[in-house]
Scaffold this active site. Structure first.
Site, PDB file in Angstrom:
ATOM      1  N   CYS A   2       0.791  -1.241   0.000  1.00 18.50           N
ATOM      2  CA  CYS A   2       0.000   0.000   0.000  1.00 18.50           C
ATOM      3  C   CYS A   2       0.818   1.284   0.000  1.00 18.50           C
ATOM      4  CB  CYS A   2      -0.922   0.047   1.217  1.00 18.50           C
ATOM      5  SG  CYS A   2      -2.007  -1.347   1.300  1.00 18.50           S
ATOM      6  N   ARG A  27       4.014   0.274  -4.986  1.00 18.98           N
ATOM      7  CA  ARG A  27       3.849  -0.355  -3.665  1.00 18.98           C
ATOM      8  C   ARG A  27       2.586  -1.189  -3.582  1.00 18.98           C
ATOM      9  NH1 ARG A  27       6.884   1.864   0.413  1.00 18.98           N
ATOM     10  NH2 ARG A  27       5.356   1.136   1.919  1.00 18.98           N
ATOM     11  N   TRP A  74      -2.599  -2.674  -1.860  1.00 21.58           N
ATOM     12  CA  TRP A  74      -2.219  -4.072  -2.082  1.00 21.58           C
ATOM     13  C   TRP A  74      -3.068  -4.844  -1.085  1.00 21.58           C
ATOM     14  CZ3 TRP A  74      -0.242  -8.204   0.685  1.00 21.58           C
ATOM     15  CH2 TRP A  74       0.230  -9.274  -0.089  1.00 21.58           C
ATOM     16  N   ASN A 100      -2.130   1.271   6.018  1.00 22.30           N
ATOM     17  CA  ASN A 100      -1.206   0.271   5.478  1.00 22.30           C
ATOM     18  C   ASN A 100      -0.822  -0.619   6.655  1.00 22.30           C
ATOM     19  OD1 ASN A 100       0.738  -1.195   4.169  1.00 22.30           O
ATOM     20  ND2 ASN A 100       2.237   0.460   4.065  1.00 22.30           N
ATOM     21  N   GLY A 101      -1.101  -1.924   6.548  1.00 21.26           N
ATOM     22  CA  GLY A 101      -0.774  -2.832   7.653  1.00 21.26           C
ATOM     23  C   GLY A 101      -1.917  -3.810   7.872  1.00 21.26           C
ATOM     24  N   GLU A 489      18.330 -16.544  -8.064  1.00 21.32           N
ATOM     25  CA  GLU A 489      17.904 -15.183  -8.434  1.00 21.32           C
ATOM     26  C   GLU A 489      17.354 -15.168  -9.850  1.00 21.32           C
ATOM     27  OE1 GLU A 489      17.234 -12.657  -6.909  1.00 21.32           O
ATOM     28  OE2 GLU A 489      17.240 -11.037  -8.370  1.00 21.32           O
ATOM     29  N   LYS A 493      13.603 -13.894 -10.743  1.00 20.37           N
ATOM     30  CA  LYS A 493      13.358 -12.802 -11.697  1.00 20.37           C
ATOM     31  C   LYS A 493      12.365 -13.239 -12.763  1.00 20.37           C
ATOM     32  CE  LYS A 493      14.529  -9.648 -10.057  1.00 20.37           C
ATOM     33  NZ  LYS A 493      14.813 -10.100  -8.758  1.00 20.37           N
ATOM     34  N   GLU A 496       8.742 -13.817 -11.239  1.00 15.61           N
ATOM     35  CA  GLU A 496       7.952 -12.699 -10.702  1.00 15.61           C
ATOM     36  C   GLU A 496       7.524 -11.706 -11.781  1.00 15.61           C
ATOM     37  OE1 GLU A 496       9.749 -10.091  -7.842  1.00 15.61           O
ATOM     38  OE2 GLU A 496      11.740 -10.428  -8.632  1.00 15.61           O
ATOM     39  N   HIS A 512      19.644 -35.685  -8.667  1.00  9.85           N
ATOM     40  CA  HIS A 512      18.930 -36.260  -7.506  1.00  9.85           C
ATOM     41  C   HIS A 512      17.431 -35.965  -7.577  1.00  9.85           C
ATOM     42  CE1 HIS A 512      22.873 -37.134  -5.862  1.00  9.85           C
ATOM     43  NE2 HIS A 512      23.224 -35.929  -6.276  1.00  9.85           N
ATOM     44  N   LYS A 612       6.344  -3.715  -4.065  1.00 11.15           N
ATOM     45  CA  LYS A 612       7.783  -3.472  -3.966  1.00 11.15           C
ATOM     46  C   LYS A 612       8.304  -3.685  -2.546  1.00 11.15           C
ATOM     47  CE  LYS A 612      11.857  -2.239  -5.258  1.00 11.15           C
ATOM     48  NZ  LYS A 612      12.631  -3.186  -6.082  1.00 11.15           N
TER      49      LYS A 612
HETATM   50  C1  AGP Z   1      12.770  -9.164  -5.618  1.00 12.86           C
HETATM   51  O1  AGP Z   1      12.769  -8.969  -7.020  1.00 12.86           O
HETATM   52  C2  AGP Z   1      11.399  -9.071  -5.021  1.00 12.86           C
HETATM   53  N1  AGP Z   1      10.782  -7.837  -5.344  1.00 12.86           N
HETATM   54  C3  AGP Z   1      11.385  -9.394  -3.533  1.00 12.86           C
HETATM   55  O2  AGP Z   1      11.810 -10.736  -3.396  1.00 12.86           O
HETATM   56  C4  AGP Z   1      12.283  -8.512  -2.634  1.00 12.86           C
HETATM   57  O3  AGP Z   1      13.639  -8.794  -2.894  1.00 12.86           O
HETATM   58  C5  AGP Z   1      11.988  -8.859  -1.174  1.00 12.86           C
HETATM   59  O4  AGP Z   1      10.647  -8.524  -0.912  1.00 12.86           O
HETATM   60  C6  AGP Z   1      12.903  -8.135  -0.177  1.00 12.86           C
HETATM   61  O5  AGP Z   1      12.715  -6.750  -0.291  1.00 12.86           O
HETATM   62  P1  AGP Z   1      13.742  -5.779   0.489  1.00 12.86           P
HETATM   63  O6  AGP Z   1      15.104  -5.999  -0.127  1.00 12.86           O
HETATM   64  O7  AGP Z   1      13.221  -4.398   0.262  1.00 12.86           O
HETATM   65  O8  AGP Z   1      13.731  -6.177   1.936  1.00 12.86           O
END
Ligand code: AGP
Length: 617
Positions: A2, A27, A74, A100-101, A489, A493, A496, A512, A612
């Site tokens: 949010c 966000r 969100w 937000n929360g 990673e 990527k 997501e 395995h 984000k």
């Molecule tokens: C990464 O591409 C994602 N957006 C997500 O995994 C992110 O890395 C994770 O939420 C951690 O965020 P931060 O580094 O702001 O703590």
């Protein structure tokens, strides 16, 4: 999660709120809404979908209102509907609230309010809070010298269990905003004849660079000319006004189509910023200004525990390889969300290090707090100056990568792994890493921005490869040693932003079980750096090719060690020091994921279901 914005000042609030929401949309983007304090009460507009929908719906809003709050959502509690969008209004129409929360005891609060005659329209926890504020407001007698609006918010929050970052309006108090935070970030923007409040600075960076970061348990009362911060128990707080260290242009898209692309190509600059002023040539080591821990104390540290989430957790895994390799200190890596509840026995000489781009990820923040509660010394690597993690850790390192807007983390990740390589150098030179080895690492790390540019020069080639593979629905990413976290990673990527199912594994682990997935419909991306395990990785590639699995191979080996016909497609990166390889091997998988997602017409900067900064547990 949010995005929240509030404005009170001399100008019309609506346009400023909408501009702020657009800057916060990364966000959360399920729905958006705003409330403005009009003469005859509160005007509220809220719409499912992107901020654009709200802008169209708000086209007719009276530009006379100079106070307002706004929210881009969100969803946590309640489906994505217009009714569930914020702001929420109390059933007596006195209050509007953005939140937000998560309010964990919202059902009890809702029942209490219903028993006192308040009615509910939505499925959200937030509506329980706005009605509780209305209840306290009605119950609270006029007290001389006390602001009834502020008192009602404070009293209501004392009953809340969970997390909140809130901004509220009251129809009886035009020209005033009350905000409060516990677990979800809020920052005040101090302007000239105007004041703002938001989830993060990008909402109002174009209007002021003077900010006050609220701490948990603090309440702020804003008018156009003034601000007053107290604790929830009504104790005075002496606010510190900080200066933002970046300009609005850095948060602009420029000529790029997506923020993710902009941030991928910004990496040479971001990496230069990470190393600037942080090497000591005469001691052949790295130097950090904010560790707040004596080198001698560090000598007595006999274990490092890294905690983070998502991409930042992958950076911790790279750190484990590099620090154990160059500093010979045992390293453990934990998901922050697991560390908090696993209650693992830890040696007293453990140093806990958290990594977080946003500095607001609640799982990582709570892991930091858990470590501090147990008396451990803490460090943080974060990209947002003044973020909650930056303010609560004992010491730390700022990434200086500039704002990262794209939900998929790119420049922040390579900046993090570069800084962990520098930490490996720093810790190593406090122990057994020789002057010569240290100097070699300093020289190698200084080359990173230029080498990164060289890899980025292959973007067009990688785009062609991406088009070939964009329609596959399953991928494997495979690497050994420090390339295993890069494999993870790469899988994240792709997952997501293109919604393709992808998994990362240590390359040897294929045999395995996962090799059962290999078929012409399941490509594998291999990381094959020049080095001691290159031949093993080549064998793994051949095992996949023998089963007709398509292979993309990223390698720093020369053609006589890794021939062109080994894989279906080969991306060659410069050969470099072992500590630098993870960074160079990351760039191609960022580009591959980006171009595949574009080919699939995905919403690269705002992928479905994501946000984000994850400020809910
Ligand atoms: C990464 O591409 C994602 N957006 C997500 O995994 C992110 O890395 C994770 O939420 C951690 O965020 P931060 O580094 O702001 O703590």
């Amino acid at each position: 999660m949010c995005g929240i914005v509030g404005y009170v000042g001399k100008q019309a609030a609506c346009g400023i709120l909408l501009e702020g929401l657009k800057r916060l949309e990364y966000r959360g983007y399920d729905s958006a809404g705003l409330a403005i304090g009009a003469k005859d009460g509160l005007d509220v507009i809220k719409k499912v979908g992107r901020v654009e929908n709200l802008i169209r719906a708000a086209a007719g809003v009276k530009e006379t209102a100079h106070t307002g709050i706004a929210h881009t959502r969100w969803a946590t509690h309640g489906r994505v509907t217009d009714i569930n969008a914020h702001p929420h209004v109390s059933s007596d129409h006195k209050f509007a609230l953005c939140h937000n929360g998560v309010i964990e005891n919202y059902l009890a609060i809702k029942k209490f309010c219903e028993n006192h005659g308040y009615t509910f329209q939505s499925e959200t926890d937030t509506e329980a809070l706005v009605n509780l504020i209305a209840y306290h407001y009605q119950k609270e007698p006029e007290a001389a010298g006390k602001n009834r609006f502020l008192t009602a918010v404070r009293k209501a929050l004392l009953h809340v269990e969970g997390t909140y970052g809130i901004v509220a309006l009251c129809a009886d108090y035009p020209g005033e905003i009350v905000g409060a935070r516990k677990g979800s970030p809020l920052v005040v923007g101090v302007g000239n004849g105007e004041n703002m409040i938001a989830s993060d600075i990008s909402a109002f960076i174009g209007r002021t660079q003077n900010v006050i970061y609220l701490d948990d348990g603090q309440v702020v009362h804003l008018t156009a000319e003034d601000f007053d911060i107290t604790t929830i128990a009504d104790e005075a707080v002496d606010p510190v006004i900080a200066k933002v260290d970046w300009e609005i242009e850095q948060a602009e898209l420029g000529h790029f189509t997506h923020y993710m692309a902009k941030e991928i190509f910004e990496q040479p600059v971001a990496l230069e910023n990470a190393i600037r002023g942080r090497f000591s040539d005469d001691q052949s080591t790295a130097k950090f200004g904010g560790l707040n821990i004596d080198p001698l104390q560090l000598r007595h540290v006999d274990r490092l525990l890294f905690c983070a989430c998502g991409t930042a957790w992958h950076a911790c895994l790279v750190a484990e390889y590099l620090i154990e390799r160059f500093a010979r200190i045992p390293v453990e890596v934990e998901y922050a969300s697991e560390f908090r509840y696993r209650n693992a026995p830890l040696d007293k000489n453990t140093l806990v290090i958290v990594i977080s781009q946003s500095g607001e990820t609640i799982d990582t923040l709570e892991a930091l707090r858990e470590a501090k509660r147990k008396g451990f010394r803490t460090l943080a690597i974060t990209n947002v100056v003044g973020s909650t993690i930056a303010r609560e850790t004992d010491g730390g390192i700022y990434q200086h990568a500039g704002p990262e807007i794209g939900v998929a983390s790119t420049k922040a990740f390579t900046s993090q792994i570069l800084l962990t390589a520098m930490m490996a150098l720093y810790f190593g030179r406090l122990r057994d890493l020789s002057f010569t080895e240290g100097r070699e690492m300093v020289e190698a790390l200084r080359l990173v921005p230029g080498l990164t540019s060289q890899v980025l020069d292959q973007a067009d080639k990688i785009k062609v490869i991406a088009k070939k593979y964009a329609q596959f629905e399953d991928f494997l990413f495979l690497g050994r040693q420090a390339m295993f976290p890069i494999a993870l990673e790469g899988a994240l990527k792709l997952k997501e932003i293109s919604y393709i199912h992808a998994e990362g594994y240590p390359a040897a682990e294929m045999k395995h079980g996962p090799i059962a997935l290999v078929s012409p419909e399941c490509p594998s991306v291999f990381f094959a750096p020049r080095g001691e395990v290159l031949k093993k990785v080549i064998s793994n590639i051949q095992e996949i090719r023998a089963r007709k699995g398509p292979v993309i191979c990223i390698t720093s080996a020369p053609r006589d060690e890794l021939p062109e016909d080994l894989a279906n497609d080969i991306i060659r990166v410069p050969d470099a020091h072992e500590a630098v390889q993870p960074i160079l091997f990351t760039i191609p998988i960022q580009l591959l994921a980006y171009y595949i997602a574009c080919e699939r017409n995905c919403d690269v900067d705002k992928p479905r279901n994501l946000a984000k900064s994850v400020t809910v547990e």
